[in-house]
Design a protein around this motif. Structure first.
Motif, PDB file in Angstrom:
ATOM      1  N   GLU A  42       8.642  -4.665  -3.941  1.00  0.00           N
ATOM      2  CA  GLU A  42       7.792  -3.944  -3.200  1.00  0.00           C
ATOM      3  C   GLU A  42       7.383  -2.716  -4.245  1.00  0.00           C
ATOM      4  OE1 GLU A  42       8.497  -2.151   0.850  1.00  0.00           O
ATOM      5  OE2 GLU A  42       8.642  -0.501  -0.035  1.00  0.00           O
ATOM      6  N   ASP A  45       4.890  -4.080  -6.596  1.00  0.00           N
ATOM      7  CA  ASP A  45       3.685  -4.366  -6.072  1.00  0.00           C
ATOM      8  C   ASP A  45       3.198  -2.845  -5.778  1.00  0.00           C
ATOM      9  OD1 ASP A  45       4.274  -6.888  -5.780  1.00  0.00           O
ATOM     10  OD2 ASP A  45       4.749  -7.145  -3.639  1.00  0.00           O
ATOM     11  N   THR A  46       3.569  -1.854  -6.018  1.00  0.00           N
ATOM     12  CA  THR A  46       2.936  -0.602  -5.615  1.00  0.00           C
ATOM     13  C   THR A  46       1.630  -0.479  -6.522  1.00  0.00           C
ATOM     14  OG1 THR A  46       4.190   0.448  -7.037  1.00  0.00           O
ATOM     15  CG2 THR A  46       4.764   0.635  -4.638  1.00  0.00           C
ATOM     16  N   LYS A  47       1.628  -1.250  -7.762  1.00  0.00           N
ATOM     17  CA  LYS A  47       0.367  -0.917  -8.575  1.00  0.00           C
ATOM     18  C   LYS A  47      -0.715  -1.939  -7.967  1.00  0.00           C
ATOM     19  CE  LYS A  47       1.941   1.010 -12.216  1.00  0.00           C
ATOM     20  NZ  LYS A  47       1.547   2.546 -12.289  1.00  0.00           N
ATOM     21  N   PRO A  48      -1.655  -1.053  -7.795  1.00  0.00           N
ATOM     22  CA  PRO A  48      -2.898  -1.702  -6.905  1.00  0.00           C
ATOM     23  C   PRO A  48      -3.827  -2.366  -7.659  1.00  0.00           C
ATOM     24  CG  PRO A  48      -3.274   0.648  -7.467  1.00  0.00           C
ATOM     25  CD  PRO A  48      -2.030   0.395  -7.965  1.00  0.00           C
ATOM     26  N   PRO A  49      -4.566  -3.146  -6.743  1.00  0.00           N
ATOM     27  CA  PRO A  49      -5.685  -4.075  -7.491  1.00  0.00           C
ATOM     28  C   PRO A  49      -6.544  -3.026  -8.343  1.00  0.00           C
ATOM     29  CG  PRO A  49      -6.296  -3.974  -5.227  1.00  0.00           C
ATOM     30  CD  PRO A  49      -4.908  -3.270  -5.276  1.00  0.00           C
ATOM     31  N   VAL A  51      -9.161  -1.733  -8.368  1.00  0.00           N
ATOM     32  CA  VAL A  51     -10.024  -0.739  -7.612  1.00  0.00           C
ATOM     33  C   VAL A  51      -9.320   0.868  -7.844  1.00  0.00           C
ATOM     34  CG1 VAL A  51      -9.150  -0.992  -5.472  1.00  0.00           C
ATOM     35  CG2 VAL A  51     -11.352   0.040  -5.649  1.00  0.00           C
ATOM     36  N   SER A  52      -8.079   0.769  -7.875  1.00  0.00           N
ATOM     37  CA  SER A  52      -6.948   2.012  -7.832  1.00  0.00           C
ATOM     38  C   SER A  52      -7.056   2.548  -9.192  1.00  0.00           C
ATOM     39  CB  SER A  52      -5.700   1.491  -7.469  1.00  0.00           C
ATOM     40  OG  SER A  52      -5.211   0.739  -8.166  1.00  0.00           O
TER      41      SER A  52
ATOM     42  N   GLU B 417       3.358   4.010   3.139  1.00  0.00           N
ATOM     43  CA  GLU B 417       3.372   3.013   2.160  1.00  0.00           C
ATOM     44  C   GLU B 417       2.181   2.241   1.606  1.00  0.00           C
ATOM     45  OE1 GLU B 417       6.283   2.640   0.038  1.00  0.00           O
ATOM     46  OE2 GLU B 417       7.799   3.813   0.905  1.00  0.00           O
ATOM     47  N   ALA B 420      -0.185   4.003  -0.434  1.00  0.00           N
ATOM     48  CA  ALA B 420       0.528   3.922  -1.772  1.00  0.00           C
ATOM     49  C   ALA B 420       0.227   2.823  -2.584  1.00  0.00           C
ATOM     50  CB  ALA B 420       1.984   4.356  -1.986  1.00  0.00           C
ATOM     51  N   LYS B 421       0.011   1.553  -2.088  1.00  0.00           N
ATOM     52  CA  LYS B 421      -0.143   0.363  -2.860  1.00  0.00           C
ATOM     53  C   LYS B 421      -1.648   0.485  -3.432  1.00  0.00           C
ATOM     54  CE  LYS B 421       2.820  -2.599  -0.079  1.00  0.00           C
ATOM     55  NZ  LYS B 421       2.953  -3.631   0.895  1.00  0.00           N
ATOM     56  N   VAL B 422      -2.414   1.264  -2.698  1.00  0.00           N
ATOM     57  CA  VAL B 422      -3.886   1.099  -3.487  1.00  0.00           C
ATOM     58  C   VAL B 422      -4.238   2.628  -3.943  1.00  0.00           C
ATOM     59  CG1 VAL B 422      -4.886  -0.252  -1.550  1.00  0.00           C
ATOM     60  CG2 VAL B 422      -4.865   1.969  -1.261  1.00  0.00           C
ATOM     61  N   HIS B 423      -3.422   3.437  -3.839  1.00  0.00           N
ATOM     62  CA  HIS B 423      -3.571   4.600  -4.755  1.00  0.00           C
ATOM     63  C   HIS B 423      -3.153   4.355  -6.295  1.00  0.00           C
ATOM     64  CE1 HIS B 423      -3.229   8.937  -5.965  1.00  0.00           C
ATOM     65  NE2 HIS B 423      -4.114   9.134  -5.083  1.00  0.00           N
TER      66      HIS B 423
END
Lengths: 307, 538
Positions: A42, A45-49, A51-52, B417, B420-423
């Motif tokens: 998890e 995975d917090t690194k977003p695609p 776009v972020s 949560e 946070a995955k897209v931030h």
């Protein structure tokens, strides 16, 4: 022989306790390994695609342009300014407070983290419990205005009050109509335990549109078996109307109430009078969720002389 | 000898039942605000290696220091590494130890009485529920019983090791929770009352007390003082903690009389144990334990001794339980977990009471009938323990659920949560939580992996609005102004974060707001994630 046997029991007991302690610690270690395993990916995975990585610069559409967005009414006002753009937080006044390096947004402007002095959470004690049957959910906002004819006023102000408890534990009965609605000590009257009532004599017939009652609002309490009646005579024999009743088990003896329990707030409880004609107002209660006692801070009766 | 082994085996079986009821799914129940506060305090000890006793709140340091053991076992180094299981395993351990501590009491309560008491401790719904609760109460109950058990063993063997062990337990009680003085007072009162009842007969408490060697007594007191001083001084690194451990009592005496938030009628605990029913929930009752305890109490005060039971011990337990019940009922400040102290005393008496009931008659059929009733009652308690811990674990229809967060906290945490995955900053995404009076617990526990959370009781207009804001419903009017705080051209658009009404606790609504672009990013991310699946389905 018996003593020897008991000694061996005690010795065996001690060995078992030590063994159990070791087993529990070992099982804890195992369960933690199992429990923490899923959190690892998890984090990864917090690194977003893509776009972020850069902040969106394009103009944000107003809410009306965005279909299927669950916008609540109260937030709609936010959408009023047209062409709202994404906020670029201003540069921190104290550059030493910046905790993260400045991140470029591939454009001319700079996107900087908010200069936050992180406040730690404030510790609080155990919160209050509100375990009460048939309790209505909180409104979550100020009570909406109650509409009534323009010439109504509080006709209970400084009117005589009587009570089933003639010698209150704290305060005087007269305080119920003295206009003081504060929660502080000295503003409320404390009546004895079990079923108690107060009766206000309005000294004339009135068309009653609303009754507002404050039992006690220094803390979020729920008073039980609240019944509010109005009548034309002090014995409540003729022309009796029940305006509110949450006595769900009929312990007051005036019938099973269908109204819900409510949590006391500084707004008081507003009970609609529907213009009923009466001279006497009686309020019952039977303890609260904190203790068996009954309290009143103020009762207001909004009405106009019966034409 | 044979019966002794059977007794030990049966107590071990009860222990296994106790473990089976206490250990599973420790993460399932949302953390209570108090648990979260203790977890946060423990996080400071774990990360900074330092504990500073606070005489105003949070009770004693044993819970924090003892949690280091499972934390090390789980290789947790930071607050964010902790899990509910790591914390709650501590009260689970002491809840189980409470059952095992009956082993050295077998010759005091009688073999059958000890087995009954072990079974009732294992299955009592309140005992099970609060054995899975990261607060000090179960530790205090266990240490108190440790004092009684080792004190009793000392009277039997006159060995200094039991005296020292009793002293250690006394010190641990003191270092666990300030309410230990109620237990100290109750034990002393029970000794005095037993002394008065026993008179000068042989083997009386007076003779037993006379037989205590002064040096053993001193050793016990020194052991208690050393343990207490070590814990309160944070193992000699904070000497002020020792003074604070005495000063704290003024705070707690004031609170008992003034804090009305938890004031309840005198019968609050007894009603809770005898009969509770809320709304459409089931009927909850531990009346079996209370009734058997009454029988045990009668056995204790009557003149005719019962075979295999040490009457002086039984009387001490009976008077101790009575004193604890009265004191806790008289104090207006009541929280349901405080009943554990006297409930445990009741369970010990109930063990003897159950045996007395069976021995009431010589008729085999009557004995079988009573036995069946006891088994049925035990099954009902076990069923309630299961319901309370695995079905109604956060449901306010469970009497032991007190001011507990709803399972909505999981929804809130999950949604944040996901954002946070897209931030761009992931878990460093700024979040503001604004609740009057700091009423946002247990969120600090659930947001422990987030690095930039601002916890506010009021809006601070010196800080620009964060992309995610959680706030009490009552804050919404002020938030509407706060959203427009940035200068024109930099004002962001906020939309609701949650689609439904969510409660932090029953009646306490929490609302969420998210900037529209972050929300759009999230929805884009979601649709990107789902689109390959939908294509696959097609």
């Amino acid at each position: 022989m018996r003593k020897k046997g008991l000694n061996s029991v005690v010795n065996v007991s001690i060995c078992i306790m030590i063994l159990t302690a070791l087993l529990v610690v070992a099982s804890c270690k195992q369960s933690e390994e199992e429990a923490t395993t899923p959190t690892q990916p998890e984090k990864a995975d917090t690194k977003p695609p893509v776009v972020s990585e850069e902040p969106v610069k394009e103009t944000v559409k107003s809410v009306s342009d965005v279909p299927e967005e669950p916008v609540k009414e109260t937030v709609k006002s936010v959408s009023e300014p047209p062409d709202v753009t994404k906020v670029t937080p201003p540069a921190p006044k104290d550059t030493e407070k910046v905790e993260e390096p400045v991140v470029g947004d591939a454009g001319t402007s700079k996107w900087v983290p908010i200069p936050i002095q992180l406040p730690k959470p404030m510790f609080v004690g155990t919160p209050q419990d509100t375990k009460v049957d048939n309790l209505e959910p909180p409104l979550g906002k100020p009570r909406p205005p109650f509409y009534a004819p323009p010439d109504i006023k509080n006709v209970a102000f400084e009117k005589p009050v009587s009570s089933t408890d003639e010698e209150p534990i704290i305060g005087e009965i007269e305080m119920i109509t003295d206009g003081d609605k504060e929660a502080a000590d000295g503003s409320y009257v404390e009546l004895g335990p079990l079923k108690q009532s107060v009766t206000i004599d309005l000294e004339a017939e009135y068309e009653i549109y609303a009754i507002v009652c404050w039992h006690y609002h220094k803390q979020a309490r729920v008073y039980f078996d609240v019944v509010v009646q109005v009548a034309s005579d002090p014995d409540f024999i003729s022309n009796v109307t029940t305006l509110f009743n949450n006595d769900i088990d009929n312990s007051i003896g005036l019938g099973v109430g269908k109204d819900k329990h409510y949590t006391e707030t500084s707004e008081g409880r507003l009970i609609a009078g529907k213009g009923v004609r009466a001279r006497y107002v009686r309020l019952f209660s039977q303890g609260n969720n904190s203790n068996d006692l009954n309290h009143y801070i103020e009762v207001e009766v909004y009405g106009k002389p019966a034409g | 000898m044979k019966w002794s082994i059977i007794c030990v085996v049966l107590i071990l079986v009860a222990t296994i039942v106790g473990v089976a009821l206490r250990l599973p799914q420790l993460k399932q129940r949302p953390m209570h605000g108090d648990e979260a506060v203790h977890a946060f305090k423990f996080g400071e000890l774990l990360e900074d290696g330092f504990y500073d006793y606070d005489p105003y709140e949070y009770h004693g340091p044993t819970l924090n220091y003892l949690t280091l053991i499972p934390a090390w076992a789980a290789r947790a180094q930071k607050y964010a590494d902790l899990s509910e299981s790591t914390l709650r395993i501590v009260p689970v351990f002491f809840g189980v130890l409470l059952i095992l501590l009956l082993l050295p009491m077998v010759d005091g309560l009688g073999r059958a009485g000890s087995v009954f008491a072990a079974v009732l401790t294992a299955i009592s719904p309140a005992m099970v529920y609060y054995s899975r609760y990261y607060i000090q109460e179960m530790l205090l109950v266990c240490f108190t019983f440790g004092v009684i058990a080792s004190g009793y063993r000392y009277t039997r063997s006159k060995s200094i090791k039991w005296a020292i062990l009793a002293g250690i337990f006394l010190g641990l009680m003191n270092a666990t929770k300030e309410t230990c003085i109620i237990a100290y007072g109750s034990i002393l009162l029970a000794l005095v009352l037993t002394l008065l009842m026993s008179g000068r007969q042989s083997g009386s408490v007076l003779n037993t007390l006379k037989a205590i060697k002064p040096c053993h007594l001193i050793a016990a007191l020194v052991a208690a003082a050393v343990v207490s001083v070590l814990f309160f001084s944070s193992f000699l690194s904070n000497p002020t903690g020792i003074l604070d451990s005495v000063r704290t009592y003024t705070t707690y005496f004031d609170r008992a009389g003034q804090n009305q938030l938890h004031n309840h009628p005198w019968y609050y605990y007894l009603k809770m144990l005898l009969y509770s029913k809320y709304g459409s929930g089931p009927i909850w009752s531990e009346a079996l334990i209370v009734l058997l305890a009454v029988v045990g109490f009668i056995v204790a005060i009557r003149k005719r001794p019962m075979k295999g039971v040490n009457f002086h011990l039984l009387r001490v337990i009976a008077f101790y339980t009575l004193a604890m019940t009265v004191v806790y009922s008289v104090i207006p400040y009541k929280t349901p977990w405080c009943l554990l102290g006297f409930l445990h005393g009741m369970i010990l008496l109930a063990g003897v009471g159950a045996v007395a009931l069976i021995n009431l008659t010589q008729n085999i059929r009557a004995k079988v009938f009573i036995g069946i009733l006891l088994i049925a009652g035990g099954a009902h308690l076990t069923w309630q323990a299961y319901l309370g811990n695995y079905k109604y674990y956060a449901d306010s229809r469970n009497p032991y659920v007190y001011a507990h967060p709803t399972t909505d906290v999981f929804t809130i945490t999950e949604r944040v949560e996901e954002l946070a995955k897209v931030h761009p900053d992931g878990h460093a995404m700024p979040i503001q939580v604004i609740c009057p009076g700091g009423d946002y617990w247990p969120l600090p526990w659930y947001f422990r992996r987030f690095e930039k959370v601002l916890w506010w009781s009021e809006i601070d207009t010196n800080v620009m609005p964060a992309p995610v804001i959680l706030a009490s419903a009552s804050m919404e009017p002020k938030l509407m102004e706060y959203f427009f705080l940035p200068p024109p051209g930099q004002v962001n658009l906020y939309i609701p974060l949650f689609d439904t009404y969510l409660e932090l606790r029953p009646q306490i609504e929490l609302r969420g707001y998210v900037t529209k672009d972050l929300s759009d990013s999230y929805h884009q991310y979601q649709s990107d994630k789902e689109s390959p699946q939908s294509k696959g389905e097609k």
